[in-house]
Design a protein around this motif. Structure first.
Motif, PDB file in Angstrom:
ATOM      1  N   ALA A 181      39.885 -73.910  55.762  1.00  0.00           N
ATOM      2  CA  ALA A 181      40.632 -73.646  56.986  1.00  0.00           C
ATOM      3  C   ALA A 181      40.226 -72.324  57.616  1.00  0.00           C
ATOM      4  O   ALA A 181      40.058 -72.215  58.832  1.00  0.00           O
ATOM      5  N   LEU A 182      40.054 -71.299  56.788  1.00  0.00           N
ATOM      6  CA  LEU A 182      39.764 -69.959  57.306  1.00  0.00           C
ATOM      7  C   LEU A 182      38.326 -69.807  57.787  1.00  0.00           C
ATOM      8  O   LEU A 182      38.011 -68.841  58.492  1.00  0.00           O
ATOM      9  N   THR A 183      37.441 -70.759  57.442  1.00  0.00           N
ATOM     10  CA  THR A 183      36.054 -70.687  57.907  1.00  0.00           C
ATOM     11  C   THR A 183      35.677 -71.838  58.832  1.00  0.00           C
ATOM     12  O   THR A 183      34.546 -71.910  59.303  1.00  0.00           O
ATOM     13  N   GLY A 184      36.601 -72.769  59.072  1.00  0.00           N
ATOM     14  CA  GLY A 184      36.352 -73.805  60.066  1.00  0.00           C
ATOM     15  C   GLY A 184      35.504 -74.970  59.615  1.00  0.00           C
ATOM     16  O   GLY A 184      34.733 -75.520  60.408  1.00  0.00           O
ATOM     17  N   VAL A 185      35.641 -75.405  58.344  1.00  0.00           N
ATOM     18  CA  VAL A 185      34.902 -76.556  57.843  1.00  0.00           C
ATOM     19  C   VAL A 185      35.874 -77.510  57.155  1.00  0.00           C
ATOM     20  O   VAL A 185      37.065 -77.233  57.025  1.00  0.00           O
ATOM     21  N   THR A 397      47.214 -75.914  56.815  1.00  0.00           N
ATOM     22  CA  THR A 397      46.579 -75.578  55.539  1.00  0.00           C
ATOM     23  C   THR A 397      46.950 -74.158  55.132  1.00  0.00           C
ATOM     24  O   THR A 397      47.211 -73.880  53.969  1.00  0.00           O
ATOM     25  N   SER A 398      46.968 -73.270  56.102  1.00  0.00           N
ATOM     26  CA  SER A 398      47.367 -71.875  55.901  1.00  0.00           C
ATOM     27  C   SER A 398      48.262 -71.492  57.068  1.00  0.00           C
ATOM     28  O   SER A 398      48.014 -71.914  58.200  1.00  0.00           O
ATOM     29  N   PRO A 436      39.145 -78.902  60.270  1.00  0.00           N
ATOM     30  CA  PRO A 436      39.109 -77.828  61.266  1.00  0.00           C
ATOM     31  C   PRO A 436      39.852 -78.274  62.522  1.00  0.00           C
ATOM     32  O   PRO A 436      39.501 -79.283  63.144  1.00  0.00           O
ATOM     33  N   ALA A 437      40.897 -77.535  62.888  1.00  0.00           N
ATOM     34  CA  ALA A 437      41.816 -78.014  63.923  1.00  0.00           C
ATOM     35  C   ALA A 437      41.873 -77.130  65.157  1.00  0.00           C
ATOM     36  O   ALA A 437      42.733 -77.328  66.014  1.00  0.00           O
ATOM     37  N   GLY A 450      43.160 -74.416  60.209  1.00  0.00           N
ATOM     38  CA  GLY A 450      43.026 -75.745  59.638  1.00  0.00           C
ATOM     39  C   GLY A 450      44.351 -76.457  59.516  1.00  0.00           C
ATOM     40  O   GLY A 450      45.412 -75.826  59.439  1.00  0.00           O
ATOM     41  N   VAL A 451      44.286 -77.775  59.514  1.00  0.00           N
ATOM     42  CA  VAL A 451      45.443 -78.631  59.279  1.00  0.00           C
ATOM     43  C   VAL A 451      45.144 -79.498  58.063  1.00  0.00           C
ATOM     44  O   VAL A 451      44.030 -79.989  57.896  1.00  0.00           O
TER      45      VAL A 451
END
Length: 483
Positions: A181-185, A397-398, A436-437, A450-451
């Motif tokens: 989530a924190l890196t977009g993948v 996610t976070s 990645p949301a 992220g979701v």
């Protein structure tokens, strides 16, 4: 020959068709890793990678079809691969060379993948930011002043920065999903037992699970069809053949999605907006979206740490310098063990060993570990009831995007709370996927959010199908981060 970063599926097709070669893909991956050295995502290289690439080329030349032909992959540094360093991000194992392959490594190699090296991680997977590593912190490729999440932060950053198309991490309480989530993948935590843990250095044995990072739904399905399946060397392995695929937008019509009510508080505006946008897109595609309650979820973080830390205390007892660990000489065996563990373990690992040992000690076992196991069952029952009414559950996610390096290191409780949306999944043994949301702009910098979608046990295939459907309606996509 084309050696540009691409999806794993496209690279494998290029190798199979002769448009590229495993050697060219390996050279390109190594060049990207060297150029992005300052990210500190990859901490060691596989000396046997070139020979492995040549072996794959020979197999392809002989007419063999390999699903991951020549695809470069990095492994979290707690997954054993013969002849490579496996340090677990710790001084304790600074010079440990793996004498064997983990089952996931055997399966990747058989499928034609080339193991390039090992990715950075929080020491012994204990952390949520990849800052506790003896190799130093990994930086987030979206903003180098921020963390990539943890504990599989190196694996996530390597995929987000385009160094490799796929990587493996381990997820004990969110350690694949949160950094994804924190890196977009994409980051997938399979059902407990769907992927063999043989060859994974244990943190908390009843919670650990290996899972992949990827930049597309197709790559997730591709690699999970390689990784999943029964392994007689893992007593917890499930005999469920993999059937992963990518779904279409039509499959969203009539899908019942439950939004976890307890996850809707405490999120940043960007996380809230991303979740709402995704839910609106699901409704627009014909899905039924409703709120559901998991009343015991508020106890998940405390329950998780009262299970994970005692299990860690037991698992890490072997690192005493006698069989495992860099031995520190002393006048007697007891002194050597004490000095070895004092020098070899970092502060966070020592903290968790001490708390876990206390929770298992005489007079406290029933009050802490045993009670936590009972609450674990209540949390699992909450999920079971929810899945009686919906097909999938969803939450952030976070609750926030990537935080700054050092921001939470002085406050262990704040760091543990970063896992608030992920730990319950591990307690219940369920599969979950972070997608990645979108982004939240913080200080002028776009940071990924992220979701998380959660499926019933053994519903892992639903998650890759969902990812493909979400890509099909344009609501989920991976953007390249600068390295």
């Amino acid at each position: 020959m084309s050696v540009q970063p691409s999806t794993a599926a496209a690279l494998a097709r290029a190798v199979q068709s002769g448009a590229s070669s495993p050697q060219a893909l390996l050279e390109a991956a190594l060049a990207r890793i060297r150029m992005a050295r300052s990210l500190n995502a990859v901490v060691s290289l596989n000396a046997g990678a070139e020979a492995a690439a040549m072996w794959v080329a020979e197999r392809v030349a002989e007419g063999e079809t390999l699903p991951l032909a020549g695809v470069p992959i990095v492994l979290k540094d707690n997954i054993n691969a013969r002849g490579t360093l496996t340090t677990c991000g710790s001084r304790m194992l600074a010079n440990y060379i793996s004498p064997y392959d983990a089952t996931v490594v055997e399966r990747l190699t058989a499928a034609g993948a080339v193991i390039v090296g090992k990715a950075n991680m929080d020491e012994f997977a204990m952390g949520s930011s990849t800052e506790t590593s003896a190799h130093g912190p990994t930086l987030n490729p979206w903003d180098r002043s921020r963390v990539p999440g943890g504990s599989s932060g190196g694996s996530a950053a390597a995929v987000a920065a385009g160094l490799v198309p796929l990587s493996l991490g381990s997820d004990t309480g969110g350690s694949v999903r949160q950094p994804a989530a924190l890196t977009g993948v994409y980051g997938l935590k399979p059902t407990y037992g769907r992927v063999s843990r043989y060859g994974l250095v244990a943190y908390a044995s009843s919670l650990d699970q290996i899972g992949p990072f990827a930049r597309s739904a197709a790559d997730l399905a591709l690699v999970m069809n390689v990784l999943a399946g029964h392994d007689p060397r893992d007593a917890t392995s499930l005999d469920v053949p993999p059937a992963f695929r990518v779904g279409s937008p039509d499959e969203l019509r009539g899908l019942r999605v439950g939004v976890i009510r307890e996850s809707l508080e405490g999120n940043t505006p960007g996380v809230e907006a991303a979740l709402e946008a995704l839910l609106a897109a699901l409704r627009g595609a014909g899905a039924e979206v409703r709120e559901v309650s998991l009343p015991h979820l508020r106890h998940a973080v405390a329950t998780y740490y009262l299970i994970a830390m005692p299990e860690a205390s037991s698992n890490l007892a072997r690192y005493d310098g006698m069989v495992y660990g860099e031995r520190v000489p002393a006048e007697d065996v007891s002194g050597s063990m004490t000095a070895t563990r004092e020098r070899g373990f970092g502060h966070e690992v020592k903290r968790r060993i001490l708390i876990g040992t206390y929770a298992l000690s005489s007079g406290y076992y029933d009050a802490y570990y045993s009670k936590a196991m009972r609450v674990r069952r209540l949390i699992a029952d909450d999920f079971g009831r929810a899945f009686g009414d919906v097909d999938l559950l969803v939450s952030p996610t976070s609750p926030f995007p990537a935080f700054r390096l050092g921001e939470k290191m002085g406050d262990p409780l704040a760091m543990y709370a970063a896992d608030v949306d992920t730990v319950a999944v591990n307690l219940a043994g369920l599969p979950a996927l972070s997608v990645p949301a979108g982004f939240e702009t913080v200080g002028g910098v776009r940071l990924p959010v992220g979701v998380q979608f959660i499926a019933p046990a053994l519903g892992d295939e639903r998650l890759t199908a969902l990812a493909g459907a979400l890509e099909g309606i344009g609501v989920v996509r991976v953007e390249p981060a600068r390295a």
